[in-house]
Every structure is written in C-alpha cells, then in structure tokens.
Scaffold this active site. Structure first.
Site, PDB file in Angstrom:
ATOM      1  N   HIS A  16       8.843 -44.172 -12.013  1.00 55.11           N
ATOM      2  CA  HIS A  16      10.033 -45.302 -11.763  1.00 55.11           C
ATOM      3  C   HIS A  16      10.026 -46.569 -12.117  1.00 55.11           C
ATOM      4  O   HIS A  16      10.713 -47.376 -12.685  1.00 55.11           O
ATOM      5  CB  HIS A  16      10.228 -45.033 -10.393  1.00 55.11           C
ATOM      6  CG  HIS A  16      10.482 -43.625  -9.707  1.00 55.11           C
ATOM      7  ND1 HIS A  16      10.239 -43.262  -8.777  1.00 55.11           N
ATOM      8  CD2 HIS A  16      11.769 -42.914 -10.088  1.00 55.11           C
ATOM      9  CE1 HIS A  16      10.786 -41.740  -8.349  1.00 55.11           C
ATOM     10  NE2 HIS A  16      11.533 -41.765  -9.455  1.00 55.11           N
ATOM     11  N   LYS A  40      18.904 -33.878   2.594  1.00 58.47           N
ATOM     12  CA  LYS A  40      17.508 -33.925   2.370  1.00 58.47           C
ATOM     13  C   LYS A  40      16.669 -34.392   3.506  1.00 58.47           C
ATOM     14  O   LYS A  40      17.046 -35.369   4.069  1.00 58.47           O
ATOM     15  CB  LYS A  40      17.002 -34.676   1.025  1.00 58.47           C
ATOM     16  CG  LYS A  40      17.290 -34.091  -0.297  1.00 58.47           C
ATOM     17  CD  LYS A  40      16.778 -34.903  -1.527  1.00 58.47           C
ATOM     18  CE  LYS A  40      16.973 -34.201  -2.659  1.00 58.47           C
ATOM     19  NZ  LYS A  40      16.528 -34.931  -3.820  1.00 58.47           N
ATOM     20  N   ARG A  89      12.216 -37.749 -18.601  1.00 58.84           N
ATOM     21  CA  ARG A  89      11.024 -37.146 -18.777  1.00 58.84           C
ATOM     22  C   ARG A  89      10.650 -36.386 -20.028  1.00 58.84           C
ATOM     23  O   ARG A  89       9.704 -36.351 -20.789  1.00 58.84           O
ATOM     24  CB  ARG A  89      10.374 -36.766 -17.708  1.00 58.84           C
ATOM     25  CG  ARG A  89      10.248 -37.792 -16.440  1.00 58.84           C
ATOM     26  CD  ARG A  89       9.812 -37.200 -15.124  1.00 58.84           C
ATOM     27  NE  ARG A  89      11.073 -36.481 -14.674  1.00 58.84           N
ATOM     28  CZ  ARG A  89      11.166 -36.035 -13.510  1.00 58.84           C
ATOM     29  NH1 ARG A  89      10.102 -36.192 -12.713  1.00 58.84           N
ATOM     30  NH2 ARG A  89      12.133 -35.383 -13.225  1.00 58.84           N
ATOM     31  N   SER A 127       8.234 -37.679  -7.778  1.00 64.53           N
ATOM     32  CA  SER A 127       7.765 -38.012  -6.313  1.00 64.53           C
ATOM     33  C   SER A 127       7.283 -36.649  -5.955  1.00 64.53           C
ATOM     34  O   SER A 127       6.377 -36.625  -5.222  1.00 64.53           O
ATOM     35  CB  SER A 127       9.258 -38.322  -5.803  1.00 64.53           C
ATOM     36  OG  SER A 127       9.543 -39.546  -6.160  1.00 64.53           O
TER      37      SER A 127
HETATM   38  O1  PNS Z   1      15.979 -39.303  -7.740  1.00 64.39           O
HETATM   39  P1  PNS Z   1      16.994 -38.201  -7.830  1.00 64.39           P
HETATM   40  O2  PNS Z   1      17.123 -37.491  -6.698  1.00 64.39           O
HETATM   41  O3  PNS Z   1      16.899 -37.293  -9.055  1.00 64.39           O
HETATM   42  O4  PNS Z   1      18.643 -38.947  -7.887  1.00 64.39           O
HETATM   43  C1  PNS Z   1      19.836 -38.395  -8.130  1.00 64.39           C
HETATM   44  C2  PNS Z   1      20.725 -39.137  -7.856  1.00 64.39           C
HETATM   45  C3  PNS Z   1      20.804 -39.910  -6.663  1.00 64.39           C
HETATM   46  C4  PNS Z   1      20.820 -39.915  -9.125  1.00 64.39           C
HETATM   47  C5  PNS Z   1      22.307 -38.327  -7.859  1.00 64.39           C
HETATM   48  O5  PNS Z   1      21.838 -37.112  -6.856  1.00 64.39           O
HETATM   49  C6  PNS Z   1      23.438 -38.879  -7.500  1.00 64.39           C
HETATM   50  O6  PNS Z   1      23.685 -39.799  -8.143  1.00 64.39           O
HETATM   51  N1  PNS Z   1      23.990 -38.518  -6.339  1.00 64.39           N
HETATM   52  C7  PNS Z   1      24.982 -39.209  -5.541  1.00 64.39           C
HETATM   53  C8  PNS Z   1      26.154 -38.321  -5.465  1.00 64.39           C
HETATM   54  C9  PNS Z   1      26.952 -38.294  -6.718  1.00 64.39           C
HETATM   55  O7  PNS Z   1      27.542 -39.353  -7.272  1.00 64.39           O
HETATM   56  N2  PNS Z   1      27.143 -37.087  -7.333  1.00 64.39           N
HETATM   57  C10 PNS Z   1      27.888 -37.067  -8.777  1.00 64.39           C
HETATM   58  C11 PNS Z   1      27.112 -37.195 -10.029  1.00 64.39           C
HETATM   59  S1  PNS Z   1      26.277 -35.494 -10.055  1.00 64.39           S
END
Ligand code: PNS
Length: 184
Positions: A16, A40, A89, A127
């Site tokens: 990150h 979560k 990645r 993570s």
């Molecule tokens: O670190 P992560 O868990 O891969 O991050 C995922 C994240 C937080 C970027 C994604 O789940 C997100 O944007 N969630 C917020 C809800 C949202 O906007 N959903 C629409 C896009 S799929």
C-alpha cells in the site's frame, strides 16, 4: 488533481505504501480513505488504522488520511477528487478491479479509476497474507512498517523473535502465547 486511495488497510502494508508514495508524485493530493465497513470484522478498528496510516505517511506532505462510509464515488465527489487510485498486483486482481471501476463509472462519469502496477517485490502482498503469517507466529517485519508489525504482534500476543529466521524441518506446535486469535 486530487486522488482518493480507498481500501480496508487492515493493516496498511509496504505494498500500500508503495502505491501511496508513487501516487503522491503523480497527483497534487492523495487522500487515503479507510472504508467503514460494517460487514467485516477487522483486526484493527478504523481509528487504529487511521493512526497507523498517518504515522506511515507522515513523510509525504500531500497525503492525508480519512475514513468514509457508503459509496466510494460519493466520497470522492464530496472531496472534489477526480481519481480513484488502485494498485494492481496480478492478473487475479484485474477482474475484480475492472468490475469495480466499471461499476463506479456507472455511478459517476466524473471519476476516473487509475491503476498503478504494484512494484514487483510486493506483487504477492496483501493485508490478509500479513495477518495469516502473524497468526501462525511468523515474522511480518519485511511486509509492513516496523510500528505496524509491533501492533500486529501485540494483537496476536506474539513476538517476531520467536519465529524470525527460524529454520526448522520438524513439525512444531505454536507456543501457547500464539494461540490468541482475535479473528477467530
Ligand atoms: O482494500 P479493499 O478491501 O480491496 O478495498 C475495497 C474498496 C473499499 C475500495 C471497495 O470495496 C469499495 O469501494 N467499497 C465501497 C462501496 C462502493 O463504493 N461500492 C461500489 C464499487 S464496487
């Protein structure tokens, strides 16, 4: 141009940090945004993660740290950001990330997703991998900033010295101090 770097960051890793550092050279401002996700059960609270990221990025003057809930694009619009920054990645990331980018595009045409290929040395790192290693008593000193490694060891009631650099071929049971599992 303002970029949002959204994620769970539970916890932030060197992978990150690599994306944040490189993003901070591309954009005027990068906002690292921790999702408050009620679905979560995290290892670290949002407040802990915010503090961890602040300490990790304190050498980057155009990086700020915040949390949000709801849709990422809505948060981006509130922040007057134009970009969602994400790291890629491997090919396995691509499908989910592309789906997310397309979904976000249907929600707001004003926000572009920009992907940075993760540096080679972090292409395996997540993570979850960090937590898995620490849970079973392994050292994560090479995967996360030093202060975060300490937080993780504390969480698992563990010490890197127990396992770090230990080479053994026999099957061992984890020491009793490693049996605490916050996520269980
Ligand atoms: O670190 P992560 O868990 O891969 O991050 C995922 C994240 C937080 C970027 C994604 O789940 C997100 O944007 N969630 C917020 C809800 C949202 O906007 N959903 C629409 C896009 S799929």
């Amino acid at each position: 141009m303002i970029a949002i770097y959204p994620g769970s960051f539970d916890p932030i890793t060197l992978g990150h940090l690599d994306i944040i550092q490189r993003g901070s050279r591309l954009f005027d401002r990068v906002i690292v945004a921790v999702l408050r996700n009620p679905n979560k059960i995290p290892l670290f609270s949002v407040e802990q993660r915010l503090e961890q990221i602040r300490v990790t990025t304190k050498h980057l003057p155009n990086v700020t740290v915040d949390s949000f809930d709801g849709l990422t694009v809505n948060y981006a619009l509130i922040q007057q950001a134009q970009v969602l920054l994400r790291g890629l990645r491997a090919v396995s990331d691509f499908e989910i990330e592309l789906q997310m980018a397309h979904t976000n595009k249907t929600l707001s045409t004003q926000i572009e997703t920009v992907f940075l290929a993760t540096s080679n040395e972090y292409s395996f790192l997540s993570s979850s991998v960090v937590k898995e290693i620490a849970k079973f008593g392994g050292s994560v000193d090479h995967l996360v900033p030093a202060h975060i490694a300490l937080d993780i060891y504390q969480c698992y009631n563990n010490h890197s010295s127990l396992i770090s650099n230990q080479v053994t071929t026999e099957t061992t049971h984890p020491p009793r101090s490693m049996s605490t599992d916050k996520e269980a």
